[in-house]
Structure formats: structure tokens, C-alpha cells
Design an enzyme around this catalytic site. Structure first.
Site, PDB file in Angstrom:
ATOM      1  N   GLU A 145      79.222 -16.701  39.209  1.00 58.45           N
ATOM      2  CA  GLU A 145      79.663 -17.120  37.883  1.00 58.45           C
ATOM      3  C   GLU A 145      81.084 -16.701  37.534  1.00 58.45           C
ATOM      4  O   GLU A 145      81.784 -17.430  36.833  1.00 58.45           O
ATOM      5  CB  GLU A 145      78.692 -16.561  36.828  1.00 58.45           C
ATOM      6  N   SER A 187      25.366  12.654  16.811  1.00 57.28           N
ATOM      7  CA  SER A 187      25.261  14.069  17.188  1.00 57.28           C
ATOM      8  C   SER A 187      26.474  14.582  17.956  1.00 57.28           C
ATOM      9  O   SER A 187      26.427  15.690  18.491  1.00 57.28           O
ATOM     10  CB  SER A 187      24.008  14.280  18.037  1.00 57.28           C
TER      11      SER A 187
END
Length: 787
Positions: A62, A323
Site C-alpha cells: 500500500e 443447607s
């Protein structure tokens, strides 16, 4: 210079891109990803993920002079202008990477005027950001067709790998697509993309950009790419963290990918088998005890199951804990010297100021050791211990352990708290058990590592010091937003208490061992506790060893109960499967008694320090200086006549014709229970009637007299048209033979100490009195109404 500064402020930089929120695992891999607010997949590529190969491929393709220009490449502009003026064919531009970033941040129609604006904006970007940050922005914005933007999104959705794990061939593939995203569509035009990729690879070979062997391997690598779904592991935690950290593009969780995936699969498959029992959901939390980090988080069996409310987070849902709080209560009682493992507790029907708890199986054993009461999860002994410890003491400790619902409801909580009469979450309970696994020290669990500070590009601030090699930390840290975490932790119970409870919970001979595991060689060495809420709406099983604490909840988010829903039968099998899958290498011998514990001989009948008449003794743990040193008196010596029909005190014992005899001396309620059940329960014979001393003196006195029915200060409503009667019963010492009942100070009748008397009470305030044959008396008062 002032003019440039003024223009910069007059035309500020565009806002930072809006990224797709992603949640990472502890190793940096993506667990879960979301679309960004514009419905695009734009996952942020971190600087550390931009590999040298990716940099070189992008820059050489690029903008090979990227590191040398100031955003605009004048030479490239002149060359492009010459080609466009003197050559035929398609006109070309001279956009640098920085100019492309400017265009991607502010998309505009491609005109000459807009090109000039791009150049100016590119120069501005170069003044604010380093080259590394500009390249990072570019790689986060480049299009890959459809709603996919950025290298990281493309790498994950097409190759199922992050950018820094891609091969050279895959890297070059992603480098060439942004120029023609509509033509080069992975999964559709793979043959065209393959030819273009290889063309660039050969060009890179001519430029000596990569080693020849790497180029050759890349040329031979096939292209088998197609679009995949975004990662969706840990959906409940991902949603929780994204909500907790709004606007943060990358959130580093503490979860581990493999345990998370295995926990999700185990939970989903397990619940599928339970559906025929009317059970549709489960939640699982796996915590590392050493780091206090959460490694697996399953909020429901299936997030997509709308019919069963799959999107509800069961880890944070407030449910009745059943419990499961009992082990922590017993540990507190150990630290207060109230209990030791071999101490025997009454397990008989008991009225605690109007509260009459029952055991799960509706039966009572009379007396049980502490360790049996805990392993068998008996309710009545647990309520008795809570009464001794004190509800405020218990709830204060739970508040210190992060129980938010308990903290809010503390003033209203009573003895039923220990049986599930409060609210708790799987997250809170798992953290509490992790404290037992860590010697009683509680620390806040961690879901995230420290958030990475935003880069200057994200803040919109200039910074030229960022290098491509820098990255965000991936180590685990303190999670959560707001509130300080105590790194040292809070010592909720002592190491000795934590060890004793762990030792008890690790026993295998107990009723809540899952079916099929009794003789299994795959049974993990863990301590665990089950729990079932009232109405069988919630089943719990929470276990731990040296490495992990795992919490399991099973039930229905609708709150509907099921006859099969118990912790032992439904939750524990999943718990054991999780331990066998996630922690099969954990050590077997991991609980070591601390130096603060010691051994002593105790009476086998009571668990107390042996008294004068305790021939049977055994060894028990205790805390020197803390545990009760009360001596056992389970047998009491009495002077009786030769035929055993009369008892003497020392003042009236004859010179001859008597003998010494031992009588059992249990608690009043235990004695009454044994007699009611038809069990052996010897009482002292009546005292010498010729003795003129006041009954109840030094030698004649037994335990106190108590009325067990009706209840003191209770209100009773009777049907005036029915023949309902009220029960009178009492608990008296073994020396008591006869009691006398009075109603409103009027004699009703005499009865034996164990006889159940029935009568019809008058309306209004009623006084009930009971006197025994040793001169003791007790009164209660109640209200009776007739309708």
C-alpha cells in the site's frame, strides 16, 4: 505555528472508530464478540497483534514509504499525476496509508476537493499520532466485504485465528482483499483470491521481503477459507462485562477457553437428560482457589433456549441456598468453642421460640455427633447451633463475605436462615466455599484482568512514543469495577475451623454421595456439600479441593419445583463430572491440619471431656484454649434402696440396705424423645418419702422442668363447633416420676412425667402451670380464641 494550532482546534480530528466489543479469555483468545453500534464486525486489532509479516505485507503493498513521509507522498503524487495526464486507461491516485485512514474515518465522494481534504487531514493525523497508531487505525478500518471491517474481524471470521496466529499465506490474503473487497470475497471467490495472493507472494520474493522457503511454503498452502460465526462462548459473562464496561472495545476476562467450553458442554448435555423430570436449567461456576479467578462461567444450560429463560444468568440469580450455609456456621461454632467434631448434639423435635424445624427425612435420631449432623445435613442440630452462635454474628460474617441479599435482609432474618430462609447467589456461595478451601480466608473473586489504559489514538491525544511491539497486559488482575479488593483477604474463620469442616465434608460415607459413584475409581478427592431449598425448587452442590472450587445450581428459572430436585440426586452428579473433567490431576491429600489443632480423649457417649463415669473414650480434634472443657456427666451416680424402688439423698441415706447405681443423665429433651419413641430411658426412682428436706436440694435436684406443649406466648384459634383439644406435655429430669397440671391456677390432673394430657382450654388469656414431684414449677401463658 499559532495558525496551525488554531486550525487544528477549529477542525478537530474525527472521533475514534466504534469497535465491536469483544471479551477475551485469559490467553488472549476471543471468547465472545458483539456487533458494533452500526451493526458491523469491527474488532479492534491491538498493537501486539500486528506481526512483522503483516506490517511488511501491508506497507510494501500500500505505501512502501510509509515510515518516511508526513502523511502525503509528494513523489507519488507527481508520478500519479503524470500517469493520469499522459497515459490512457484508468486514472490512479497516490493515497498513502495515512490518507486512507483519513478517508475511512470520514467517508466522502471521491473528488479532487475531497482528495485535498484527505491530504490535510492526513497531515493532521501524522501530527497527532505515531506511525504505529496510524497503521493500527488502518488495519482496524479496512473493508473485507459485507459488514466485516478490520484485519482482526477478517482473521477470526474467515480463519478462526487472531492476526498474530496467521500463516504468511493467510496474512498476504488479508493484505490484498481491501483493495477489491466486493470482488475478492473469501468463501465465494477463493480461486481468484488464490491467484492474486500467489502473484503478490512472487512479487514479495523478488523484493526479498520474506525468506524464500517461507514464500515457497506460502505458495503451496491451499486456500480453504469460508465465513464462520463469531465466537459465542460464555454469553452470560460476556454480556455482564460488556454492560459493566460500556464503550471498552476489549475486555480481558479470567476465563480459560478449554474449561469454559467443557463446562458448557457438560452442563447442556446433563440438563438435556433432566428435562423429562421437569428440570430445565443449571448454572456452573469454576474458581481457581490460588488466584481467586473464575475459569468457567455457565449462566444457563443454553443461552438460546428462550422457552426455559436461557438468557437469565443463574450465577447471579438470587435463590434459596437450602443447607449450603451449614458448613460455614459449623466453622464459626468451632471458633467459638461451641463444638468439636465428636461432640453429640440433640436431634429431637424442638421448639425454638415458635420455630419448629424438621429434618429433611422427617425423622430424628435423638443424639448425633457434629460430623454426622453436617454430613447428613440435619436441620434441627444446625438450628440449635445457630441459636448458640447468634443470628447477628452469622449474618455479619456473611455480609463480610459479600452476601448482598443477606446484608439487606439481616434485621429481619431469624433461625430459618440456616435452612435457606435467605437469599444467595451461586457466585456468593462459591466464593464462601473457596474461603474454606483457603484456610478460612475470603477474597473477592475476579472476573477480569486489569483493563488496558486507552491509547492516545483512542483518547484523541497526541503521542509519538508508542511502538508496534507494545501491547496490553494479559496477566490476571483484580477484576470488577468500583470497590477496592483486599489483596490479603478477610479471615472469616480460622485455619483450624476450615480444616475441621473440610475434613468432615471430604468423608465419603454419607447419603449425598451421587448414585453410581460409591465404588467408582474416578471419584475425585473433594470436600462437598449439597443443599435443597424448600419445595424442591433449587438443588445445590458445591465442592472444592486444593486447586478449584466448583459451584453447581440446578432447577428452573420459573421457580417451579420438581419431586426429583435434590442436591444429592441432581446437582452432585454434575459437580463430580466437572471435577473429573477439569481437575482430574488435582492432589488427593491436600488438607493438612494446622499447628493450632490438637487431639484429646473425649467420652464416646457425648464427645465431652471424660468425667468420672466415662469408660468408653475416643480421640477428637480440639482447639486448645478455645474448645469447651466441660466434663461429661452422661451418667449420674445415685443412692437407691436395695430393691431399687427409692432414691436417697445424703441426708436421708440409711446406715445399711442401700446401694450405688449409675443412671443415664441425658438432656431433658433427649430423655423425653427416647421415652416417646419407646427407647430405653431409665429414670431415678422416687425420692425417699420419709426425707423431710426440701425437694430439689443438692442431691435431689435434677435438670429443670420445661413445658414442651403448648407454646409459651402463642395464639391458638379453636373451632367452637369442633371438639378440638390442646396437648399438654413436658420435659422433666430422669428423677421425676409424676407431674401436676394446672389451668388458670386450678388443678387439672396428675400424670406421669411422659404422659400426653389433652384438655379443652377456655377462651382468652390462659395460664398453664406444671409442677413435678420434686417441688419444681413452671408457668406459661397463651391466648385462645374460638371462632
Amino acid at each position: 505555528m499559532l495558525l496551525l494550532v488554531g486550525l487544528d482546534r477549529l477542525f478537530p480530528l474525527p472521533p475514534a472508530p466504534r469497535y465491536s466489543p469483544i471479551v477475551l479469555a485469559a490467553d488472549g483468545s476471543v471468547l465472545h464478540a458483539y456487533l458494533n453500534p452500526t451493526q458491523k464486525w469491527r474488532m479492534k486489532t491491538e498493537l501486539a497483534e500486528i506481526t512483522p509479516a503483516l506490517q511488511q505485507a501491508i506497507i510494501n503493498k500500500e505505501d512502501r514509504y510509509f515510515h518516511y513521509h508526513f502523511g502525503v507522498n509528494p513523489v507519488a503524487i507527481l508520478q500519479a499525476a503524470g500517469r493520469n495526464i499522459f497515459r490512457t486507461g484508468r486514472t490512479t491516485g497516490a493515497s498513502t496509508i495515512t490518507m486512507q485512514v483519513a478517508r475511512l474515518l470520514e467517508p466522502k465522494e471521491r473528488t479532487f476537493g475531497n482528495k485535498l481534504k484527505e491530504m490535510l487531514r492526513a497531515t493532521q493525523l501524522e501530527a497527532h499520532y505515531s506511525k504505529a497508531e496510524i497503521l493500527q487505525l488502518y488495519l482496524n478500518l479496512v473493508p473485507y466485504g459485507g459488514n466485516i471491517e478490520g484485519v482482526k474481524s477478517a482473521a477470526l471470521l474467515y480463519f478462526q485465528q487472531p492476526p498474530d496466529y496467521l500463516s504468511l499465506a493467510q496474512t498476504v490474503t488479508l493484505a490484498i482483499i481491501p483493495n477489491q473487497p466486493r470482488l475478492l470475497v473469501l468463501g465465494k471467490n477463493n480461486a481468484l483470491i488464490l491467484a492474486e495472493r500467489n502473484r503478490w507472494l512472487r512479487q514479495f520474493r523478488q523484493q526479498h521481503l520474506f525468506p524464500n522457503q517461507d514464500i515457497e511454503d506460502a505458495l503451496n498452502e491451499p486456500l480453504d477459507a469460508q465465513r464462520h460465526a463469531a465466537p459465542t462462548l460464555a454469553p452470560h459473562l460476556a454480556r455482564r462485562l460488556v454492560t459493566q464496561f460500556p464503550g471498552q472495545p476489549i475486555i480481558h476476562s479470567t476465563l480459560r477457553r478449554s474449561p469454559q467450553a467443557k463446562a458448557e458442554d457438560l452442563t447442556k448435555n446433563y440438563v438435556r437428560r433432566l428435562r423429562e423430570l421437569g428440570i430445565t436449567q443449571a448454572a456452573v461456576l469454576v474458581m481457581n482457589n490460588r488466584t481467586r479467578t473464575v475459569e468457567a462461567y455457565v449462566g444457563s444450560a443454553d443461552f438460546q433456549d428462550n422457552a426455559s429463560s436461557g438468557q437469565v444468568d443463574g450465577v447471579r440469580a438470587i435463590r434459596s441456598p437450602g443447607s449450603t450455609l451449614k458448613p460455614f456456621l459449623y466453622a464459626l461454632a468451632v471458633d467459638r468453642g461451641i463444638i468439636t467434631p465428636k461432640l453429640k448434639l440433640p436431634d429431637v423435635p424442638t421448639n425454638f421460640s415458635g420455630f419448629r424445624p424438621e429434618n429433611f427425612d422427617k425423622s430424628c435420631a435423638g443424639e448425633v455427633t457434629v460430623e454426622r449432623a453436617l454430613t447428613y445435613s440435619l436441620n434441627i442440630p444446625a438450628v440449635r447451633i445457630l441459636a448458640d452462635v447468634g443470628v447477628p454474628v452469622f449474618t455479619d460474617k456473611l455480609r463480610a463475605a459479600g452476601f448482598k441479599s443477606v446484608a439487606k435482609a439481616a434485621p429481619r432474618l431469624g433461625l430459618s436462615t440456616i435452612l435457606g430462609g435467605c437469599g444467595a447467589t451461586l457466585e456468593e456461595l462459591t466464593g464462601l466455599y473457596a474461603a474454606l478451601a483457603s484456610g478460612g480466608k475470603w477474597r473477592r473473586l475476579r472476573l477480569t484482568s486489569p483493563p488496558r489504559p486507552p491509547s492516545p489514538a483512542e483518547r484523541g491525544e497526541p503521542d509519538d512514543s508508542v511502538a508496534l511491539s507494545s501491547g496490553s497486559p494479559r496477566s490476571a488482575g483484580e477484576g470488577g469495577r468500583g470497590g477496592e479488593v483486599n489483596a490479603e483477604g478477610d479471615q472469616l474463620v480460622s485455619k483450624a475451623a476450615a480444616f475441621l469442616i473440610t475434613d468432615i465434608l471430604a468423608q465419603r460415607t454419607r447419603p449425598d454421595l451421587p448414585m453410581g459413584y460409591q465404588n467408582s475409581r474416578h471419584l475425585p478427592k473433594i470436600a462437598w456439600k449439597t443443599g435443597t431449598s424448600y419445595g424442591r425448587r433449587d438443588a445445590w452442590s458445591i465442592g472444592y479441593n486444593a486447586d478449584y472450587t466448583i459451584g453447581v445450581w440446578v432447577g428452573n428459572f420459573s421457580g417451579q419445583g420438581s419431586p426429583a430436585l435434590t442436591g444429592a440426586d441432581v446437582a452432585s452428579p454434575l459437580l463430580f463430572d466437572l471435577f473429573n473433567t477439569l481437575a482430574y490431576n488435582s492432589p488427593n491429600n491436600w488438607a493438612v491440619p494446622p499447628a493450632t489443632l490438637d487431639f484429646r480423649l473425649v467420652c464416646a457417649e457425648t464427645g465431652l471431656v471424660p468425667g468420672e463415669h466415662c469408660p468408653n473414650q475416643l480421640i477428637d480434634y480440639y482447639l486448645p484454649g478455645t474448645s469447651s472443657a466441660r466434663h461429661c456427666e452422661h451418667q449420674k451416680e445415685a443412692l437407691v434402696s436395695a430393691d431399687g424402688t427409692i432414691a436417697y439423698c445424703r441426708a436421708c441415706v440409711p446406715a445399711a440396705g442401700f446401694r450405688r447405681q449409675l443412671f443415664l443423665n441425658p438432656l431433658l429433651e433427649v430423655l423425653a424423645f427416647r421415652e416417646a419413641q419407646g427407647l430405653p430411658a431409665s429414670r431415678l426412682p422416687p425420692h425417699n418419702p420419709a426425707c423431710r428436706l426440701v425437694r430439689g436440694g443438692e442431691d435431689g435436684a435434677g435438670a429443670a422442668l420445661a413445658i414442651t406443649s403448648p407454646l409459651d406466648h402463642a395464639e391458638y384459634v379453636l373451632d367452637r363447633h369442633d371438639k378440638q383439644q390442646m396437648l399438654l406435655s413436658c420435659a422433666a429430669g430422669s428423677e421425676v416420676r409424676q407431674v401436676f397440671w394446672y389451668v388458670n391456677d386450678r388443678f387439672l390432673r396428675a400424670a406421669s412425667a411422659t404422659e400426653r394430657v389433652f384438655f379443652r382450654p377456655p377462651s382468652g388469656t390462659v395460664k398453664i402451670s406444671c409442677a413435678d414431684d420434686h417441688g419444681r414449677n413452671v408457668d406459661i401463658q397463651l391466648q385462645v380464641a374460638e371462632l
